[in-house]
Design a protein around this motif. Structure first.
Motif, PDB file in Angstrom:
ATOM      1  N   GLY A  97      -9.262   5.309 -11.336  1.00 18.53           N
ATOM      2  CA  GLY A  97     -10.115   6.847 -11.419  1.00 18.53           C
ATOM      3  C   GLY A  97     -11.674   6.298 -11.609  1.00 18.53           C
ATOM      4  O   GLY A  97     -11.894   4.971 -10.928  1.00 18.53           O
ATOM      5  N   ALA A  98     -12.206   7.176 -12.013  1.00 16.70           N
ATOM      6  CA  ALA A  98     -13.761   6.905 -11.924  1.00 16.70           C
ATOM      7  C   ALA A  98     -13.958   6.249 -13.050  1.00 16.70           C
ATOM      8  O   ALA A  98     -15.512   5.119 -12.572  1.00 16.70           O
ATOM      9  N   GLN A  99     -13.173   5.996 -13.831  1.00 19.09           N
ATOM     10  CA  GLN A  99     -13.486   5.499 -15.379  1.00 19.09           C
ATOM     11  C   GLN A  99     -12.527   4.269 -14.721  1.00 19.09           C
ATOM     12  O   GLN A  99     -12.645   3.195 -15.956  1.00 19.09           O
ATOM     13  N   THR A 109     -11.037   8.767   1.265  1.00 22.10           N
ATOM     14  CA  THR A 109     -10.099   8.546   1.803  1.00 22.10           C
ATOM     15  C   THR A 109      -9.274   9.757   0.796  1.00 22.10           C
ATOM     16  O   THR A 109      -8.328   9.862   1.849  1.00 22.10           O
ATOM     17  N   ASP A 110      -8.951   9.923   0.386  1.00 23.39           N
ATOM     18  CA  ASP A 110      -7.995  10.640  -1.029  1.00 23.39           C
ATOM     19  C   ASP A 110      -8.508  11.761  -0.818  1.00 23.39           C
ATOM     20  O   ASP A 110      -7.794  12.674  -1.226  1.00 23.39           O
ATOM     21  N   ASN A 124      -3.316  18.895  -2.955  1.00 28.75           N
ATOM     22  CA  ASN A 124      -2.228  19.221  -4.334  1.00 28.75           C
ATOM     23  C   ASN A 124      -2.300  18.769  -4.875  1.00 28.75           C
ATOM     24  O   ASN A 124      -2.545  19.206  -6.317  1.00 28.75           O
ATOM     25  N   GLU A 125      -4.075  20.093  -5.387  1.00 27.70           N
ATOM     26  CA  GLU A 125      -4.391  20.752  -6.593  1.00 27.70           C
ATOM     27  C   GLU A 125      -5.084  19.057  -7.881  1.00 27.70           C
ATOM     28  O   GLU A 125      -4.697  20.089  -8.409  1.00 27.70           O
ATOM     29  N   VAL A 126      -5.536  18.411  -7.112  1.00 26.17           N
ATOM     30  CA  VAL A 126      -5.618  16.792  -8.407  1.00 26.17           C
ATOM     31  C   VAL A 126      -7.503  17.216  -9.035  1.00 26.17           C
ATOM     32  O   VAL A 126      -7.412  17.204  -9.817  1.00 26.17           O
ATOM     33  N   ASP A 169      -1.075  15.008 -11.127  1.00 24.96           N
ATOM     34  CA  ASP A 169      -0.577  15.985 -12.302  1.00 24.96           C
ATOM     35  C   ASP A 169       1.003  17.125 -11.158  1.00 24.96           C
ATOM     36  O   ASP A 169       1.441  17.635 -12.241  1.00 24.96           O
ATOM     37  N   ASN A 170       0.709  17.360 -10.172  1.00 24.02           N
ATOM     38  CA  ASN A 170       2.141  18.370  -9.363  1.00 24.02           C
ATOM     39  C   ASN A 170       2.960  17.400  -9.192  1.00 24.02           C
ATOM     40  O   ASN A 170       3.551  17.773  -8.177  1.00 24.02           O
ATOM     41  N   ALA A 194      -3.007   6.363   5.507  1.00 27.96           N
ATOM     42  CA  ALA A 194      -3.327   5.497   4.875  1.00 27.96           C
ATOM     43  C   ALA A 194      -1.748   4.501   4.810  1.00 27.96           C
ATOM     44  O   ALA A 194      -2.636   2.655   5.172  1.00 27.96           O
ATOM     45  N   LYS A 208     -20.837  10.703 -14.381  1.00 29.69           N
ATOM     46  CA  LYS A 208     -19.592   9.555 -13.846  1.00 29.69           C
ATOM     47  C   LYS A 208     -18.086  10.330 -15.102  1.00 29.69           C
ATOM     48  O   LYS A 208     -16.788  10.755 -15.010  1.00 29.69           O
ATOM     49  N   PRO A 209     -18.677  10.481 -16.354  1.00 22.53           N
ATOM     50  CA  PRO A 209     -17.887  10.700 -16.845  1.00 22.53           C
ATOM     51  C   PRO A 209     -16.859  11.939 -16.683  1.00 22.53           C
ATOM     52  O   PRO A 209     -15.249  12.184 -17.382  1.00 22.53           O
ATOM     53  N   LEU A 210     -17.760  12.782 -16.279  1.00 22.32           N
ATOM     54  CA  LEU A 210     -16.854  13.698 -15.704  1.00 22.32           C
ATOM     55  C   LEU A 210     -16.014  13.702 -14.691  1.00 22.32           C
ATOM     56  O   LEU A 210     -15.020  15.325 -14.216  1.00 22.32           O
ATOM     57  N   LEU A 211     -16.361  12.578 -13.996  1.00 24.47           N
ATOM     58  CA  LEU A 211     -15.519  12.706 -12.791  1.00 24.47           C
ATOM     59  C   LEU A 211     -13.858  11.861 -12.586  1.00 24.47           C
ATOM     60  O   LEU A 211     -13.506  11.584 -13.638  1.00 24.47           O
ATOM     61  N   ARG A 212     -13.138  12.436 -12.555  1.00 19.48           N
ATOM     62  CA  ARG A 212     -11.641  12.036 -12.074  1.00 19.48           C
ATOM     63  C   ARG A 212     -11.560  11.218 -11.120  1.00 19.48           C
ATOM     64  O   ARG A 212     -11.011  10.363 -12.067  1.00 19.48           O
ATOM     65  N   PHE A 213     -12.780  10.785  -9.987  1.00 14.74           N
ATOM     66  CA  PHE A 213     -12.933   9.290  -9.500  1.00 14.74           C
ATOM     67  C   PHE A 213     -13.900   9.984  -8.587  1.00 14.74           C
ATOM     68  O   PHE A 213     -14.459  10.795  -7.964  1.00 14.74           O
ATOM     69  N   TYR A 214     -13.880   8.310  -7.983  1.00 12.29           N
ATOM     70  CA  TYR A 214     -14.921   8.357  -6.477  1.00 12.29           C
ATOM     71  C   TYR A 214     -13.937   7.723  -5.351  1.00 12.29           C
ATOM     72  O   TYR A 214     -12.639   7.661  -5.741  1.00 12.29           O
ATOM     73  N   ASP A 249     -16.744   7.674  -2.516  1.00 11.04           N
ATOM     74  CA  ASP A 249     -16.616   6.622  -3.043  1.00 11.04           C
ATOM     75  C   ASP A 249     -17.259   5.778  -1.460  1.00 11.04           C
ATOM     76  O   ASP A 249     -17.704   5.034  -1.337  1.00 11.04           O
ATOM     77  N   ASN A 258      -4.751   8.457 -11.995  1.00 10.06           N
ATOM     78  CA  ASN A 258      -6.682   7.998 -12.588  1.00 10.06           C
ATOM     79  C   ASN A 258      -6.790   7.366 -13.016  1.00 10.06           C
ATOM     80  O   ASN A 258      -7.949   7.620 -14.496  1.00 10.06           O
ATOM     81  N   TYR A 265       1.294   4.120  -2.817  1.00  5.40           N
ATOM     82  CA  TYR A 265       1.077   5.316  -2.911  1.00  5.40           C
ATOM     83  C   TYR A 265       2.471   6.351  -2.972  1.00  5.40           C
ATOM     84  O   TYR A 265       2.046   7.166  -3.754  1.00  5.40           O
ATOM     85  N   PHE A 278      -1.142  10.332   5.956  1.00  5.20           N
ATOM     86  CA  PHE A 278      -0.113   9.345   5.638  1.00  5.20           C
ATOM     87  C   PHE A 278      -1.180   7.926   6.797  1.00  5.20           C
ATOM     88  O   PHE A 278      -1.006   7.321   6.860  1.00  5.20           O
ATOM     89  N   LEU A 298       0.911  -1.470   0.317  1.00  4.32           N
ATOM     90  CA  LEU A 298      -0.191  -0.135   0.329  1.00  4.32           C
ATOM     91  C   LEU A 298       0.988   1.628   0.009  1.00  4.32           C
ATOM     92  O   LEU A 298       0.294   2.150  -0.804  1.00  4.32           O
TER      93      LEU A 298
END
Lengths: 307, 409
Positions: free
Chosen positions: A253-255, B274-275, B282-284, A149-150, B38, B265-271, B229, A171, A141, B36, A137
C-alpha cells in the motif's frame, strides 16, 4: 566431529580440506562442457551488467538521451541520498522476515518429503514446483482476492462471528510479507530438500545410540550437516526478496514502498537510466558484500570447526 | 440507482442489468478485459514481443514502402477489393487494450484489403520503450502515445511528419483541436481521444456533492482513499490545492507541494495506476483519484459511483496517433489515421470505450449517455479551464522524481 565430510561433499572433490579444494578441473573435455554455460552467463549477465556500469557514470542530456559526455560518479553520490534509507530498511525487513518464514516453513516440509515421502518423493517435489506453472502475477492477484476487505478470508472470519468488522490485511506489511513468503517458499524448499536428502541418517542413528536425545541429535548432527542447504535456501530467498517489486506493488500500500519500487520509478516515470543504474549497482554491492560476509562466517562455522 | 447494503447483491443486480439491457454485454466484456488486464498483460507482452520481432525482421531490410516481391506473395492471400493510390498491403498498429471500436480493425481491412497486425501493450513504459527501442518506432507503423510525448518524439526523430493531403478527414477535427499546443497544426500527430483527471467516490459512504481536491486530504477517510501512482498527476493535485501551476519547475513550489503530499500519504490506502477501477467496485476504498475513463468503467459495475472534475482546476489529457519515422508502411498508416477520423468510425469507438474524441462529424452519432454527461463531455468553458501536463526537461523531471521518491520512501 563428523563435519570433516561436509567440505568434501560440498565441493565435489575428494581432496584434503581447505587450500587444496581449489577449482582445478583442468581437462579440455570439461572446458567444452562448461562453455555453453559460460557463454550464456557472459551474453546475458556480464554484458548487460557492463552496459549498466557504463550507463551509470553517464547522464541524461536535455533531449532525454543517455550521454557519456561528462562521465563521473555524480549518480552514485546522488544515490547515497538519505531519502532512500526508510525504503531500504523496509526492504531489508521484508526480506529478512520472508527468509525466516520460508526457512521455518520450508525446513519441516523438506524434511518430511525426504524422510517420509517414500516412493512419492518425486510427486511431492513436483507439487512444490506446481505453482510455477502459473504466472507469478496471476497468483499474486489471487492473494488480493483472498486478502481484501470483502475477500475470502475476511468473509470467512465475519461469517464465523470471530470479527465484527473486516480487518484490513491487504496493503499492509502483513500482506506483503505473506505474499513474498508464498512466492519464495519453493526456492527455499528445493535446496533444503537436497541437503536433507543427502544426509546420511546413520549419523543421526549413531548419535541416538550414543544417548543423544532426539532434540540433541537434531541440533548437533542434522542441523550442522544440512547447514549448506540452509545457507543456500536463505540466500535464494533473501536476495530476490530484497529486489522484489512485484509483490509490494500488488499487495502493498501507500506505506510499504520498497527500494526496488523506487529504482523502477527512476527508470520509468523518471526516465533517468544512469541514476537508476547507479542506485542498482549500489544495491547490488550491498547485497554482494552482505552475501560474502554471510557465506564466510557460515563457512567458518560449518567447516572451520574441524580445522 | 438503488442503495445496496449487502455486498452479495451487486452480482445479482449486475445480472439483472445484463438481462434487462442486452447492449450492456459488450460493456461487461470491456470491464472484464479491464479487470483481468493485469492477468493477461504478460501474455500480451509475449505476443507483442513476438509480433514486434516478426515485424522488425519484415521491416528491417527496407525502411521505405514494401518491395514488390512481398506484395505479390500477399496479394494471393488478401485480394484488395477497393484499390487506392498504391498503399502497402500491411500495417502494424500498437495501441492500448480495449481502446478502439469493436469492429474498427476488421472494417479497415475489409475496406482497403490491408492486412493489419494489431498489437496491445499493458502499460505506458512498455509502449514508450517499444517506440524508442530502435530510434524509429520499433517496427510498428502507428503508435498511440499521450500527447505530452510528441515534442520529445519530434526532437528525437522517432516520428515523421503527417502528409495532410492523404488525410482529408482532418477537416472533421473540431476547431479546438486544429492546432494543439503540443503540436502546432497537427504537423506530426493527430488527436485520438481525450480525458480529464478528478476523483470518484461512493455516495453510500460519503454524502453530499463534492467539488474540492481537499476531500482527498480528509483525515476522517484514513485508509479509505487512493491516489494515482503517477508522480505528475499527484503533484498536479497538490499544485491545484495550492493554486500553483501543475507544470511548475520552481523548486520552492515543488517543496510546498511535497509537503502537502506528505500530509496526505498517511491517510492513503495505496497509490495505484492499475487497480483504482476494481478497488472502487469492490469497496476497498470509498474515494479514488482517477481518470474520467476509469470512472466510466467503474459505473458499468456500480452505477451509483460519482465523479467530479475538482473546482480548483484539473488536468486534461489526450493521446494521439503518430507514424513512426521508420514505418515500413507509411501510406497505409495515413489511410489508417484517415479511416479513424471518419465520423461513423470515431463515434463507434467512443460508444464502445466511453472516451470522447475531438471529432465534430462523430458528435451526432455518439450515444446520449456519454454525450450529455458533463463529466464525460464537459462544456467548453470547463474544458478551457483545464490544463495539459507539459513535457518536462530531464533536469526538471529529476526534481519531481527526487521528491516523489522521498515521499514514497
Amino acid at each position: 566431529m563428523t563435519t570433516a565430510e561436509a567440505p568434501a561433499e560440498l565441493d565435489g572433490v575428494t581432496a584434503p580440506p581447505r587450500e587444496a579444494v581449489a577449482r582445478r578441473s583442468g581437462s579440455a573435455a570439461t572446458s567444452i562442457l562448461v562453455l555453453p554455460g559460460v557463454l550464456w552467463l557472459v551474453a546475458f549477465f556480464l554484458v548487460p551488467l557492463a552496459i549498466m556500469a557504463v550507463v551509470s557514470v553517464g547522464s541524461v542530456d536535455p533531449a532525454g538521451h543517455i550521454t557519456l559526455a561528462n562521465p563521473g560518479l555524480g549518480n552514485y553520490t546522488h544515490a547515497l541520498d538519505p531519502e532512500f534509507i526508510p525504503a531500504l530498511l523496509r526492504s531489508i525487513w521484508y526480506a529478512t522476515a520472508t527468509t525466516i518464514l520460508s526457512l521455518g516453513i520450508g525446513y519441516p516440509v523438506a524434511y518430511w518429503i525426504s524422510r517420509y515421502g517414500g516412493r512419492h518423493k518425486v510427486l511431492l517435489l513436483i507439487l512444490v514446483m506446481l505453482p510455477f506453472w502459473t504466472s507469478y502475477l496471476i497468483r499474486t492477484y489471487a492473494w488480493v482476492m483472498i486478502l481484501r476487505d470483502n475477500g475470502v478470508l475476511n468473509s470467512l472470519l465475519l461469517d464465523s462471528g470471530l470479527i465484527d468488522e473486516p480487518i484490513p490485511i491487504l496493503n499492509t506489511d502483513v500482506s506483503v510479507i505473506l505474499g513474498m513468503t508464498y512466492g519464495f517458499l519453493p526456492y527455499a524448499i528445493l535446496p533444503l530438500f537436497v541437503s536433507i536428502d543427502r544426509l546420511d541418517f546413520s549419523m543421526v542413528q549413531a548419535a541416538r545410540d550414543l544417548y543423544a536425545s532426539g532434540r540433541g541429535a537434531f541440533l548437533h548432527v542434522t542441523l550442522p550437516l544440512t547447514m549448506p542447504g540452509i545457507i543456500a535456501a536463505g540466500l535464494l530467498t533473501f536476495i530476490p526478496a530484497l529486489g522484489d517489486f512485484v509483490t509490494p506493488s500488488v499487495l502493498g500500500g501507500a506505506q510499504t514502498t520498497t527500494i526496488a519500487k523506487l529504482v523502477q520509478t527512476i527508470f520509468t516515470a523518471g526516465r533517468d537510466w544512469p541514476y537508476g543504474s547507479a542506485l542498482g549497482f549500489l544495491l547490488m554491492g550491498v547485497t554482494i558484500v552482505g552475501t560474502l560476509i554471510a557465506l564466510r562466517s557460515l563457512r567458518r562455522e560449518v567447516i572451520g570447526a574441524s580445522a | 440507482m438503488t442503495e445496496r447494503n449487502l455486498p452479495g447483491m451487486s452480482f445479482n443486480e449486475a445480472l439483472e442489468e445484463q438481462l434487462a439491457r442486452a447492449h450492456w454485454t459488450r460493456r461487461e466484456f470491456l470491464r472484464r478485459v479491464a479487470a483481468f488486464g493485469a492477468a493477461t498483460a504478460l501474455t500480451q507482452l509475449l505476443i507483442a514481443c513476438g509480433q514486434a520481432g516478426a515485424s522488425a525482421t519484415a521491416g528491417a531490410p527496407s525502411t521505405g514502402p514494401t518491395p514488390a516481391g512481398s506484395t505479390t506473395a500477399e496479394a494471393t492471400a488478401t485480394p484488395a477489393p477497393t484499390p487506392v493510390p498504391s498503399p502497402e498491403d500491411k500495417l502494424f498498429v500498437y495501441n492500448w487494450d480495449a481502446y478502439i471500436g469493436e469492429d474498427t480493425v476488421k472494417q479497415f481491412q475489409d475496406k482497403y484489403g490491408i492486412e493489419v497486425t494489431y498489437d496491445n501493450f499493458p502499460d505506458e513504459s512498455t509502449q514508450i520503450g517499444k517506440i524508442q527501442s530502435d530510434g524509429k518506432g520499433g517496427g510498428y507503423d502507428i503508435h498511440y502515445p499521450a500527447s505530452t510525448w510528441v515534442p520529445s518524439f519530434v526532437s528525437d526523430g522517432l516520428i515523421q511528419k503527417i502528409d495532410h493531403s492523404l488525410i482529408p478527414n482532418l477537416k472533421n477535427l473540431s476547431t479546438a483541436w486544429q492546432s494543439p499546443a503540443y503540436d502546432p497544426g497537427n504537423a506530426y500527430s493527430v488527436p485520438n481521444f481525450w480525458w480529464t483527471t478528478g476523483y470518484a467516490w461512493d455516495p453510500r459512504d460519503i454524502s453530499g456533492s463534492l467539488t474540492s481536491w481537499a476531500e482527498l486530504w480528509d483525515p476522517t477517510r484514513k485508509n479509505k482513499m487512493s491516489m494515482l501512482d503517477d508522480l505528475r498527476e499527484c503533484f498536479a493535485a497538490g499544485a491545484f490545492r495550492l493554486g500553483l501551476s501543475p507544470n511548475t519547475t520552481s523548486t520552492t513550489e515543488l517543496d510546498q507541494i511535497l509537503q502537502l503530499l506528505e500530509q496526505q500519504k498517511p491517510l492513503l490506502r495505496f497509490y495505484t495506476a492499475t487497480d483504482q477501477i476494481t478497488d472502487m467496485i469492490n469497496e476497498v476504498v470509498e474515494m479514488a483519484h482517477c481518470w474520467s475513463g476509469d470512472w466510466v468503467q467503474m459505473t458499468y459495475d456500480k452505477p451509483r459511483l460519482k465523479y467530479v472534475i475538482p473546482s480548483e482546476g484539473s488536468i486534461r489529457g489526450n493521446d494521439v496517433m503518430v507514424i513512426s519515422s521508420g514505418a515500413p508502411h507509411p501510406i497505409a498508416a495515413h489511410l489508417w489515421i484517415d479511416f479513424n477520423l471518419d465520423g461513423d468510425i470515431s463515434a463507434a469507438s467512443t460508444n464502445y470505450i466511453g472516451y470522447m474524441g475531438p471529432n465534430d462529424a462523430a458528435l451526432p452519432k455518439i450515444d446520449d449517455y456519454i454525450k450529455n454527461d458533463p463529466r464525460l463531455n464537459p462544456p467548453q468553458a470547463v474544458l478551457d479551464e483545464l490544463i495539459e501536463l507539459e513535457y518536462l526537461k530531464p533536469d526538471d523531471l529529476a526534481e519531481y522524481t527526487d521528491r516523489w521518491n522521498a515521499l514514497q520512501a
